[in-house]
Design a protein around this motif. Structure first.
Motif, PDB file in Angstrom:
ATOM      1  N   VAL A   1      -8.024   4.840  -4.772  1.00  0.00           N
ATOM      2  CA  VAL A   1      -6.890   4.086  -5.323  1.00  0.00           C
ATOM      3  C   VAL A   1      -6.334   4.803  -6.547  1.00  0.00           C
ATOM      4  O   VAL A   1      -5.119   4.947  -6.702  1.00  0.00           O
ATOM      5  CB  VAL A   1      -7.302   2.633  -5.645  1.00  0.00           C
ATOM      6  CG1 VAL A   1      -6.248   1.923  -6.472  1.00  0.00           C
ATOM      7  CG2 VAL A   1      -7.569   1.874  -4.350  1.00  0.00           C
ATOM      8  N   SER A   2      -7.201   5.292  -7.416  1.00  0.00           N
ATOM      9  CA  SER A   2      -6.756   6.028  -8.602  1.00  0.00           C
ATOM     10  C   SER A   2      -5.964   7.277  -8.210  1.00  0.00           C
ATOM     11  O   SER A   2      -4.904   7.560  -8.779  1.00  0.00           O
ATOM     12  CB  SER A   2      -7.962   6.413  -9.456  1.00  0.00           C
ATOM     13  OG  SER A   2      -7.550   7.132 -10.581  1.00  0.00           O
ATOM     14  N   ASP A   3      -6.466   8.010  -7.224  1.00  0.00           N
ATOM     15  CA  ASP A   3      -5.751   9.208  -6.749  1.00  0.00           C
ATOM     16  C   ASP A   3      -4.385   8.839  -6.175  1.00  0.00           C
ATOM     17  O   ASP A   3      -3.389   9.511  -6.431  1.00  0.00           O
ATOM     18  CB  ASP A   3      -6.570   9.949  -5.692  1.00  0.00           C
ATOM     19  CG  ASP A   3      -7.802  10.632  -6.251  1.00  0.00           C
ATOM     20  OD1 ASP A   3      -7.927  10.746  -7.489  1.00  0.00           O
ATOM     21  OD2 ASP A   3      -8.654  11.062  -5.439  1.00  0.00           O
ATOM     22  N   ALA A   4      -4.342   7.754  -5.391  1.00  0.00           N
ATOM     23  CA  ALA A   4      -3.075   7.319  -4.793  1.00  0.00           C
ATOM     24  C   ALA A   4      -2.065   6.934  -5.874  1.00  0.00           C
ATOM     25  O   ALA A   4      -0.889   7.309  -5.806  1.00  0.00           O
ATOM     26  CB  ALA A   4      -3.319   6.150  -3.841  1.00  0.00           C
ATOM     27  N   LEU A   5      -2.518   6.187  -6.880  1.00  0.00           N
ATOM     28  CA  LEU A   5      -1.621   5.782  -7.967  1.00  0.00           C
ATOM     29  C   LEU A   5      -1.134   6.994  -8.754  1.00  0.00           C
ATOM     30  O   LEU A   5       0.027   7.060  -9.151  1.00  0.00           O
ATOM     31  CB  LEU A   5      -2.318   4.796  -8.905  1.00  0.00           C
ATOM     32  CG  LEU A   5      -2.699   3.432  -8.319  1.00  0.00           C
ATOM     33  CD1 LEU A   5      -3.453   2.612  -9.343  1.00  0.00           C
ATOM     34  CD2 LEU A   5      -1.481   2.685  -7.793  1.00  0.00           C
ATOM     35  N   SER A   6      -2.011   7.973  -8.946  1.00  0.00           N
ATOM     36  CA  SER A   6      -1.636   9.140  -9.748  1.00  0.00           C
ATOM     37  C   SER A   6      -0.582  10.008  -9.064  1.00  0.00           C
ATOM     38  O   SER A   6       0.142  10.730  -9.741  1.00  0.00           O
ATOM     39  CB  SER A   6      -2.867   9.974 -10.103  1.00  0.00           C
ATOM     40  OG  SER A   6      -3.385  10.609  -8.960  1.00  0.00           O
ATOM     41  N   VAL A   7      -0.481   9.932  -7.732  1.00  0.00           N
ATOM     42  CA  VAL A   7       0.548  10.720  -7.039  1.00  0.00           C
ATOM     43  C   VAL A   7       1.789   9.895  -6.702  1.00  0.00           C
ATOM     44  O   VAL A   7       2.680  10.374  -6.009  1.00  0.00           O
ATOM     45  CB  VAL A   7       0.003  11.424  -5.769  1.00  0.00           C
ATOM     46  CG1 VAL A   7      -1.068  12.417  -6.139  1.00  0.00           C
ATOM     47  CG2 VAL A   7      -0.486  10.426  -4.731  1.00  0.00           C
ATOM     48  N   GLY A   8       1.842   8.637  -7.181  1.00  0.00           N
ATOM     49  CA  GLY A   8       3.073   7.871  -7.050  1.00  0.00           C
ATOM     50  C   GLY A   8       3.040   6.622  -6.201  1.00  0.00           C
ATOM     51  O   GLY A   8       4.024   5.879  -6.171  1.00  0.00           O
ATOM     52  N   TYR A   9       1.966   6.377  -5.483  1.00  0.00           N
ATOM     53  CA  TYR A   9       1.893   5.134  -4.717  1.00  0.00           C
ATOM     54  C   TYR A   9       1.845   3.955  -5.675  1.00  0.00           C
ATOM     55  O   TYR A   9       1.209   4.016  -6.724  1.00  0.00           O
ATOM     56  CB  TYR A   9       0.642   5.096  -3.826  1.00  0.00           C
ATOM     57  CG  TYR A   9       0.740   5.946  -2.604  1.00  0.00           C
ATOM     58  CD1 TYR A   9       1.309   5.447  -1.437  1.00  0.00           C
ATOM     59  CD2 TYR A   9       0.258   7.252  -2.600  1.00  0.00           C
ATOM     60  CE1 TYR A   9       1.398   6.227  -0.289  1.00  0.00           C
ATOM     61  CE2 TYR A   9       0.344   8.041  -1.464  1.00  0.00           C
ATOM     62  CZ  TYR A   9       0.904   7.523  -0.318  1.00  0.00           C
ATOM     63  OH  TYR A   9       0.994   8.299   0.810  1.00  0.00           O
ATOM     64  N   ARG A  10       2.528   2.867  -5.309  1.00  0.00           N
ATOM     65  CA  ARG A  10       2.512   1.658  -6.116  1.00  0.00           C
ATOM     66  C   ARG A  10       2.126   0.441  -5.287  1.00  0.00           C
ATOM     67  O   ARG A  10       2.154  -0.678  -5.761  1.00  0.00           O
ATOM     68  CB  ARG A  10       3.882   1.420  -6.785  1.00  0.00           C
ATOM     69  CG  ARG A  10       4.252   2.500  -7.781  1.00  0.00           C
ATOM     70  CD  ARG A  10       3.265   2.535  -8.940  1.00  0.00           C
ATOM     71  NE  ARG A  10       3.545   3.579  -9.889  1.00  0.00           N
ATOM     72  CZ  ARG A  10       2.928   4.760  -9.944  1.00  0.00           C
ATOM     73  NH1 ARG A  10       1.985   5.061  -9.072  1.00  0.00           N
ATOM     74  NH2 ARG A  10       3.228   5.642 -10.867  1.00  0.00           N
ATOM     75  N   MET A  11       1.777   0.690  -4.016  1.00  0.00           N
ATOM     76  CA  MET A  11       1.322  -0.390  -3.149  1.00  0.00           C
ATOM     77  C   MET A  11       0.054   0.061  -2.435  1.00  0.00           C
ATOM     78  O   MET A  11       0.004   1.171  -1.916  1.00  0.00           O
ATOM     79  CB  MET A  11       2.380  -0.760  -2.115  1.00  0.00           C
ATOM     80  CG  MET A  11       1.924  -1.868  -1.182  1.00  0.00           C
ATOM     81  SD  MET A  11       3.218  -2.583  -0.140  1.00  0.00           S
ATOM     82  CE  MET A  11       3.843  -1.193   0.750  1.00  0.00           C
ATOM     83  N   VAL A  12      -0.958  -0.804  -2.449  1.00  0.00           N
ATOM     84  CA  VAL A  12      -2.203  -0.539  -1.741  1.00  0.00           C
ATOM     85  C   VAL A  12      -2.290  -1.538  -0.595  1.00  0.00           C
ATOM     86  O   VAL A  12      -2.171  -2.741  -0.795  1.00  0.00           O
ATOM     87  CB  VAL A  12      -3.426  -0.675  -2.675  1.00  0.00           C
ATOM     88  CG1 VAL A  12      -4.714  -0.472  -1.898  1.00  0.00           C
ATOM     89  CG2 VAL A  12      -3.318   0.328  -3.813  1.00  0.00           C
TER      90      VAL A  12
END
Length: 90
Positions: free
Chosen positions: A31-42
């Motif tokens: 989740v941290s990696d996803a947020l760091s590359v721009g994702y805002r929805m999990v």
């Protein structure tokens, strides 16, 4: 990132990061990696066939401040089995 405007005026991303088959031990890093590359929805919608998604919300709360985000900038999609709606729809 493409978004869709909700009835309350909030812009929600149309693409999310899925955590299907992500173990609880790996979830925070993923989740941290996803947020760091721009994702805002999990998207936890299909995370568990029993209908119980992994508890991503605490992970979002821990990761967000390090990336300059708040939980108000993030979306979590969860699975709601239709059988749980039956008492409401009757």
């Amino acid at each position: 990132m493409n978004t869709i405007k909700l009835n309350n005026g909030v812009e929600m991303p149309i693409i999310g990061y899925g955590v299907f088959q992500v173990s609880p031990n790996e979830a925070e890093r993923c989740v941290s990696d996803a947020l760091s590359v721009g994702y805002r929805m999990v998207d936890t919608a299909q995370a568990d066939r029993s209908g119980v998604p992994p508890d991503i919300n605490p992970r979002l709360r821990r990761c967000a401040p390090y990336l300059g985000l708040t939980v108000f900038n993030l979306f979590e999609v969860v699975f709601l089995p239709t059988r749980k709606l039956e008492p409401i729809l009757r």
